[in-house]
Design an enzyme around this catalytic site. Structure first.
Site, PDB file in Angstrom:
ATOM      1  N   LYS A  10      38.268   8.668  71.469  1.00 16.78           N
ATOM      2  CA  LYS A  10      38.405   7.993  72.015  1.00 16.78           C
ATOM      3  C   LYS A  10      37.701   6.347  71.768  1.00 16.78           C
ATOM      4  O   LYS A  10      36.676   6.253  71.496  1.00 16.78           O
ATOM      5  CB  LYS A  10      38.463   8.204  73.738  1.00 16.78           C
ATOM      6  CG  LYS A  10      37.219   8.383  73.877  1.00 16.78           C
ATOM      7  CD  LYS A  10      36.066   7.462  74.148  1.00 16.78           C
ATOM      8  CE  LYS A  10      34.913   7.670  75.057  1.00 16.78           C
ATOM      9  NZ  LYS A  10      33.440   6.489  75.051  1.00 16.78           N
ATOM     10  N   PRO A  95      33.178  10.418  64.388  1.00 15.02           N
ATOM     11  CA  PRO A  95      31.628   9.411  63.705  1.00 15.02           C
ATOM     12  C   PRO A  95      30.810  10.241  64.551  1.00 15.02           C
ATOM     13  O   PRO A  95      31.249  10.515  66.000  1.00 15.02           O
ATOM     14  CB  PRO A  95      31.721   7.928  64.348  1.00 15.02           C
ATOM     15  CG  PRO A  95      33.672   7.761  63.974  1.00 15.02           C
ATOM     16  CD  PRO A  95      34.193   8.549  64.077  1.00 15.02           C
ATOM     17  N   VAL A  96      30.064  10.690  64.307  1.00 14.24           N
ATOM     18  CA  VAL A  96      28.778  11.313  65.719  1.00 14.24           C
ATOM     19  C   VAL A  96      27.606  10.230  66.344  1.00 14.24           C
ATOM     20  O   VAL A  96      27.735   9.399  65.202  1.00 14.24           O
ATOM     21  CB  VAL A  96      28.146  12.441  64.416  1.00 14.24           C
ATOM     22  CG1 VAL A  96      27.392  12.810  64.904  1.00 14.24           C
ATOM     23  CG2 VAL A  96      28.854  13.112  63.277  1.00 14.24           C
ATOM     24  N   ALA A  97      28.027  11.132  67.594  1.00  7.94           N
ATOM     25  CA  ALA A  97      27.032  10.233  68.412  1.00  7.94           C
ATOM     26  C   ALA A  97      27.449   8.014  67.945  1.00  7.94           C
ATOM     27  O   ALA A  97      26.548   7.557  68.263  1.00  7.94           O
ATOM     28  CB  ALA A  97      24.819  10.036  68.182  1.00  7.94           C
ATOM     29  N   GLY A  98      28.460   8.489  67.849  1.00  9.12           N
ATOM     30  CA  GLY A  98      29.135   6.429  67.885  1.00  9.12           C
ATOM     31  C   GLY A  98      29.771   6.077  68.923  1.00  9.12           C
ATOM     32  O   GLY A  98      30.327   4.965  69.067  1.00  9.12           O
ATOM     33  N   ALA A 101      32.999   8.920  72.003  1.00 12.53           N
ATOM     34  CA  ALA A 101      33.385  10.768  72.593  1.00 12.53           C
ATOM     35  C   ALA A 101      34.029  11.772  71.580  1.00 12.53           C
ATOM     36  O   ALA A 101      34.241  13.302  72.191  1.00 12.53           O
ATOM     37  CB  ALA A 101      35.024  10.899  73.712  1.00 12.53           C
ATOM     38  N   SER A 104      32.381  15.659  72.881  1.00 10.81           N
ATOM     39  CA  SER A 104      33.338  15.529  73.946  1.00 10.81           C
ATOM     40  C   SER A 104      34.773  16.194  73.559  1.00 10.81           C
ATOM     41  O   SER A 104      35.014  17.375  74.237  1.00 10.81           O
ATOM     42  CB  SER A 104      33.586  14.387  74.846  1.00 10.81           C
ATOM     43  OG  SER A 104      32.567  14.049  75.432  1.00 10.81           O
ATOM     44  N   ASP A 137      33.509  12.455  79.918  1.00 10.93           N
ATOM     45  CA  ASP A 137      34.179  11.756  78.616  1.00 10.93           C
ATOM     46  C   ASP A 137      35.196  13.442  78.556  1.00 10.93           C
ATOM     47  O   ASP A 137      36.139  13.161  78.335  1.00 10.93           O
ATOM     48  CB  ASP A 137      34.312  11.875  77.947  1.00 10.93           C
ATOM     49  CG  ASP A 137      33.251   9.890  77.940  1.00 10.93           C
ATOM     50  OD1 ASP A 137      33.609   9.828  78.987  1.00 10.93           O
ATOM     51  OD2 ASP A 137      32.750   9.553  76.933  1.00 10.93           O
TER      52      ASP A 137
HETATM   53  O1  C5P Z   1      28.337  13.516  81.289  1.00  7.01           O
HETATM   54  P1  C5P Z   1      27.896  13.448  80.099  1.00  7.01           P
HETATM   55  O2  C5P Z   1      27.617  14.456  79.865  1.00  7.01           O
HETATM   56  O3  C5P Z   1      28.739  13.045  78.753  1.00  7.01           O
HETATM   57  O4  C5P Z   1      26.500  12.477  80.185  1.00  7.01           O
HETATM   58  C1  C5P Z   1      26.010  11.616  79.248  1.00  7.01           C
HETATM   59  C2  C5P Z   1      24.581  11.522  79.777  1.00  7.01           C
HETATM   60  O5  C5P Z   1      24.754   9.849  80.213  1.00  7.01           O
HETATM   61  C3  C5P Z   1      24.093  12.040  81.253  1.00  7.01           C
HETATM   62  O6  C5P Z   1      23.047  12.369  81.562  1.00  7.01           O
HETATM   63  C4  C5P Z   1      23.724  10.029  82.387  1.00  7.01           C
HETATM   64  O7  C5P Z   1      21.944   9.849  81.382  1.00  7.01           O
HETATM   65  C5  C5P Z   1      24.524   9.282  81.508  1.00  7.01           C
HETATM   66  N1  C5P Z   1      26.211   8.981  82.096  1.00  7.01           N
HETATM   67  C6  C5P Z   1      25.136   8.232  83.406  1.00  7.01           C
HETATM   68  N2  C5P Z   1      27.532   7.691  84.294  1.00  7.01           N
HETATM   69  C7  C5P Z   1      28.149   8.060  83.329  1.00  7.01           C
HETATM   70  C8  C5P Z   1      28.534   8.929  82.732  1.00  7.01           C
HETATM   71  C9  C5P Z   1      27.205   9.594  82.074  1.00  7.01           C
HETATM   72  O8  C5P Z   1      24.563   7.625  83.477  1.00  7.01           O
HETATM   73  N3  C5P Z   1      29.810   8.224  84.664  1.00  7.01           N
END
Ligand code: C5P
Length: 299
Positions: A10, A95-98, A101, A104, A137
């Site tokens: 995405k 892409p990884v950690a890019g 998503a 996800s 995501d």
């Molecule tokens: O939900 P997810 O595990 O992908 O989120 C990873 C990190 O990104 C969360 O631990 C938080 O630090 C940050 N995050 C946030 N607000 C969001 C989504 C993610 O602060 N709406």
């Protein structure tokens, strides 16, 4: 017997970020668009839960229980009183950690693949609730197309898209941690009044009409200053792509991948070539949107 699910990456065409909530997350108005870069996740019965990964960046993918694909299998199995005894193979092209998503996507794909392999026939709503538990995501990776995510990004309203958009994604060396980028956002906005996030009517209109120049004018990512602060070299990448003829450029999600909207497929090819030649990115990938969410492609 095995089941393979294809799942897209995405880009966030708008990422409006509110202040930090008591639970540490941020309220968002997050407009997701699925793009034609895909991972394929295959699950097959095994004596215990194992993961393998192939692809040029496979070495950067965690193969333990922190991988969202493993967590998806465990959560679904637990809900049905099953053991999550599957082998999960991820053919990694996102892409990884890019900021696209990729992790996800693998979570959503593994969930759908296990549901199919185990014959559970979960409803869409059941799958979406597990997705939301896996990460902000993940629901979008299941749904695909285009959607507005509110809450922490997990509450989706599907959006209409009236045409095809063409993109170039410049892949940077190394990833950026999403929590670190949100942390930098908090640091940069400390003491400031952060407005409640809201979707931009002009942007939703541009998606509905499929008009690339209008979409270019409305692209916005509130995490971009934080990503640039942590990775200042991304400014050169953004500049290179716009100088090469992109309609607009922005950091994809929490980065460090940068996204370039172009007027057509041909322009995407020349922007990609210029980005690669500049040495300001490791790889430049051409893609289009929207595309479908996670789908079973082989069983
Ligand atoms: O939900 P997810 O595990 O992908 O989120 C990873 C990190 O990104 C969360 O631990 C938080 O630090 C940050 N995050 C946030 N607000 C969001 C989504 C993610 O602060 N709406």
């Amino acid at each position: 017997m095995s089941v393979t699910v294809r799942v897209p990456a995405k880009v966030n065409v708008q990422l409006a970020v509110g202040g930090a909530r008591p639970d540490g997350f941020h309220d968002l108005a997050n407009v997701f668009l699925a793009v034609s870069l895909y991972d394929e996740v295959t699950v097959s019965p095994a004596s215990s839960l194992t993961i393998t990964c192939s692809g040029p960046d496979a070495g950067q993918v965690p193969l333990d229980r922190t991988n969202l694909a493993a967590r998806a299998a465990e959560l679904l199995a637990a809900r049905h009183g099953l053991a999550p005894d599957v082998h999960i193979h991820i053919a990694k092209d996102i892409p990884v950690a890019g900021g696209m998503a990729g992790g996800s996507a693998d979570g959503a794909a593994a969930l759908l693949a296990c549901d199919t392999l185990w014959g559970l026939r979960s409803t869409r709503a059941e799958l979406l609730s597990i997705c939301a538990e896996l990460g902000s995501d993940v629901p979008f990776s299941l749904v695909g197309g285009a959607a507005l995510g509110t809450g922490r990004g997990e509450r989706l309203t599907e959006l209409e898209v009236g045409g095809e958009f063409h993109w170039v994604f410049a892949v940077a060396d190394g990833g950026l941690s999403t929590p670190a980028v949100y942390g930098e956002f908090d640091r940069l906005t400390e003491g400031l009044a952060v407005p409640a996030p809201a979707a931009s009517p002009a942007l939703l209109d541009a998606l509905r009409t499929g008009d690339a120049p209008s979409l270019a004018g409305a692209l916005a990512n509130d995490l971009q200053p934080a990503a640039l602060s942590l990775r200042p070299s991304l400014a050169d990448t953004l500049q290179t792509g716009t100088s090469a003829g992109a309609l607009a450029a922005l950091v994809s999600g929490s980065g460090p991948t940068t996204a370039f909207l172009t007027k057509d497929e041909e322009s995407a090819g020349s922007v990609a070539a210029a980005l690669l030649a500049s040495g300001t990115c490791r790889e430049a990938r051409v893609a289009s949107s929207p595309t479908a969410g996670a789908r079973v492609v082989g069983a």
